[in-house]
Write a protein that holds these residues in place. Structure first.
Motif, PDB file in Angstrom:
ATOM      1  N   PRO A 132     -15.941  16.991   2.393  1.00  0.00           N
ATOM      2  CA  PRO A 132     -16.743  15.808   2.063  1.00  0.00           C
ATOM      3  C   PRO A 132     -16.920  15.564   0.576  1.00  0.00           C
ATOM      4  CG  PRO A 132     -18.002  17.419   3.373  1.00  0.00           C
ATOM      5  CD  PRO A 132     -16.604  17.898   3.320  1.00  0.00           C
ATOM      6  N   MET A 133     -17.079  16.619  -0.229  1.00  0.00           N
ATOM      7  CA  MET A 133     -17.359  16.412  -1.653  1.00  0.00           C
ATOM      8  C   MET A 133     -16.123  16.098  -2.472  1.00  0.00           C
ATOM      9  SD  MET A 133     -17.342  19.680  -0.553  1.00  0.00           S
ATOM     10  CE  MET A 133     -16.889  21.373  -0.951  1.00  0.00           C
ATOM     11  N   TYR A 134     -14.933  16.198  -1.863  1.00  0.00           N
ATOM     12  CA  TYR A 134     -13.704  15.966  -2.623  1.00  0.00           C
ATOM     13  C   TYR A 134     -12.851  14.829  -2.052  1.00  0.00           C
ATOM     14  CZ  TYR A 134     -14.706  20.218  -5.198  1.00  0.00           C
ATOM     15  OH  TYR A 134     -15.302  21.156  -6.000  1.00  0.00           O
ATOM     16  N   LEU A 146      -7.360  21.319   3.410  1.00  0.00           N
ATOM     17  CA  LEU A 146      -7.031  20.693   2.136  1.00  0.00           C
ATOM     18  C   LEU A 146      -8.290  20.144   1.477  1.00  0.00           C
ATOM     19  CD1 LEU A 146      -3.759  18.844   3.176  1.00  0.00           C
ATOM     20  CD2 LEU A 146      -3.981  21.038   2.011  1.00  0.00           C
ATOM     21  N   MET A 147      -8.367  20.283   0.159  1.00  0.00           N
ATOM     22  CA  MET A 147      -9.593  19.962  -0.557  1.00  0.00           C
ATOM     23  C   MET A 147     -10.062  18.529  -0.310  1.00  0.00           C
ATOM     24  SD  MET A 147     -10.727  22.656  -2.120  1.00  0.00           S
ATOM     25  CE  MET A 147     -10.183  23.468  -0.601  1.00  0.00           C
ATOM     26  N   TYR A 148      -9.141  17.583  -0.235  1.00  0.00           N
ATOM     27  CA  TYR A 148      -9.557  16.190  -0.092  1.00  0.00           C
ATOM     28  C   TYR A 148     -10.043  15.873   1.321  1.00  0.00           C
ATOM     29  CZ  TYR A 148      -4.745  15.658   1.624  1.00  0.00           C
ATOM     30  OH  TYR A 148      -3.560  15.802   2.300  1.00  0.00           O
ATOM     31  N   LEU A 170      -5.334  18.521 -13.415  1.00  0.00           N
ATOM     32  CA  LEU A 170      -4.337  18.460 -12.351  1.00  0.00           C
ATOM     33  C   LEU A 170      -4.319  19.795 -11.618  1.00  0.00           C
ATOM     34  CD1 LEU A 170      -1.387  16.821 -14.337  1.00  0.00           C
ATOM     35  CD2 LEU A 170      -3.328  15.695 -13.191  1.00  0.00           C
ATOM     36  N   THR A 171      -4.409  19.738 -10.297  1.00  0.00           N
ATOM     37  CA  THR A 171      -4.404  20.975  -9.514  1.00  0.00           C
ATOM     38  C   THR A 171      -3.910  20.672  -8.110  1.00  0.00           C
ATOM     39  OG1 THR A 171      -5.728  22.956  -9.003  1.00  0.00           O
ATOM     40  CG2 THR A 171      -6.792  20.821  -8.657  1.00  0.00           C
ATOM     41  N   GLN A 172      -4.011  21.658  -7.229  1.00  0.00           N
ATOM     42  CA  GLN A 172      -3.520  21.502  -5.868  1.00  0.00           C
ATOM     43  C   GLN A 172      -4.673  21.405  -4.878  1.00  0.00           C
ATOM     44  OE1 GLN A 172      -1.668  25.311  -6.803  1.00  0.00           O
ATOM     45  NE2 GLN A 172      -2.157  26.011  -4.723  1.00  0.00           N
TER      46      GLN A 172
END
Length: 380
Positions: free
Chosen positions: A352-354, A347-349, A94-96
């Motif tokens: 492309p890879m996330y 934001l990470m999502y 779990l992370t941000q």
């Protein structure tokens, strides 16, 4: 928005220059050259040398950690920290999503999957409430181990990041993690010199990871550190990051998969000199933050400050603007004038890879992504 031009003039006055003002550049005002020359003359420039030992001791003394281990960079520190608490292939962490990409990358390097949960508006770091809400919906304890009901995967760790050196709400995070039997790993990469209720960040979880990249509050050029208050974890961190080699005068025997993540003595020499300057750097940055705070208060702009019960290092100072349109104008005009500013990370999502990893609604993260801008924060 006339305050932008006032800000440019104000910042130039603070740094006493009409030249380009970077976001955060290192300051070498102590024994850096002396220690580097001594290291070169000793010929111990690689991963063995007295400055490596000294730097680890200085980190232990400053942070209050039982054990500190110098490594090659902050990402390596996080990768090993996660392994130390048992994160392995097929697990989840779990992370941000509002973070530098190294946070998520360190999870992937352990062949685990990130679960992106929302941040708090005040700290800009992982929200204990968001973690609690997620676990109440998707968490399941089986034989004392937490699993994600929607994926069937083990939730092996929770890793908040202290954004720009502002500590997350650690008391609440610790309570949630204990309730669900999830190890807490602190991404303290940006928070050397930051404290939560008098305790240094990185030392409240089982393990913490720091970065000493060239743009950090202090730098070793490239470098990082793993800290822990659990002696056995600290010893294991040292072992894993030095290729898991069994001590021997001349034989090379490695009994598990290790990493060549050792900090070179050259970098450690630089780090030792910087550690000697850390208190003065933190004082200067705090004074600058106070000065910025007064300026922006008069301009009606929200300058982000530390939360109650914390002492932030003000690594990268930032403002929260009214909306994305104002943010874009601020970025355009300041950078065009040679005063470097930058938006908070994508934001990470949205990378492309996330894109395909599980996440919650991210309301606070998206709000902040559109409004937060970092401003020049170097020691003057």
């Amino acid at each position: 928005m006339s305050y932008i031009h006032d800000f440019i003039s104000f910042t130039r006055d603070q740094y006493k220059t009409k030249e380009f003002i970077p976001l955060h550049e290192p300051r070498f005002r102590g024994n850096e050259k002396q220690y580097l020359i001594e290291t070169i003359e000793s010929t111990f420039v690689s991963s063995v040398g007295r400055y490596v030992d000294q730097f680890e001791q200085k980190m232990e003394k400053f942070t209050g950690a039982t054990k500190a281990v110098a490594v090659v960079n902050g990402t390596a520190a996080l990768q090993v920290a996660l392994r130390l608490v048992g994160v392995s292939a097929g697990d989840e962490v779990l992370t941000q999503a509002l973070t530098f990409v190294a946070t998520a990358n360190a999870i992937i390097y352990n062949n685990a999957s990130p679960v992106f949960l929302d941040v708090d508006l005040d700290t800009m770091g992982l929200s204990p409430k968001a973690v609690e809400v997620f676990l109440n919906e998707f968490g399941e304890i089986r034989d004392g181990v937490c699993y994600n009901k929607s994926t069937g995967k083990r939730i092996a760790a929770c890793m908040p990041m202290h954004t720009f050196g502002f500590p997350v709400h650690l008391d609440e995070m610790i309570v949630v993690c204990k309730q669900w039997n999830i190890p807490l790993v602190e991404d303290a990469a940006e928070s050397i010199g930051s404290f939560y209720k008098g305790q240094h960040t990185g030392t409240l979880g089982l393990v913490g990871g720091f970065s000493f990249n060239g743009n950090k509050t202090i730098t070793s050029g490239g470098g990082g550190a793993i800290v822990s208050n659990t002696e056995t974890l600290g010893v294991q961190a040292k072992y894993l990051t030095t290729t898991a080699k069994k001590p021997h005068a001349y034989e090379f025997f490695h009994d598990e998969l290790g990493y060549n993540f050792r900090m070179p003595n050259l970098n450690a020499a630089l780090a030792c000199a910087q550690m000697e300057m850390l208190d003065s750097f933190l004082r200067d940055k705090r004074e600058l933050a106070e000065t910025y705070g007064l300026f922006f208060k008069n301009m009606g702009v929200n300058f982000r400050k530390e939360t109650p019960d914390t002492k932030a290092n003000y690594w990268l100072m930032c403002v929260e603007l009214a909306d994305k349109t104002e943010r874009e104008l601020f970025l355009k005009e300041t950078n065009a004038a040679g005063v470097m500013t930058r938006p908070i990370w994508n934001l990470m999502y949205k990378l492309p890879m996330y894109q395909h990893y599980q996440r919650d609604a991210q309301r606070n993260a998206e709000f902040l992504e559109e409004r937060i801008v970092n401003i020049p924060s170097s020691v003057r």
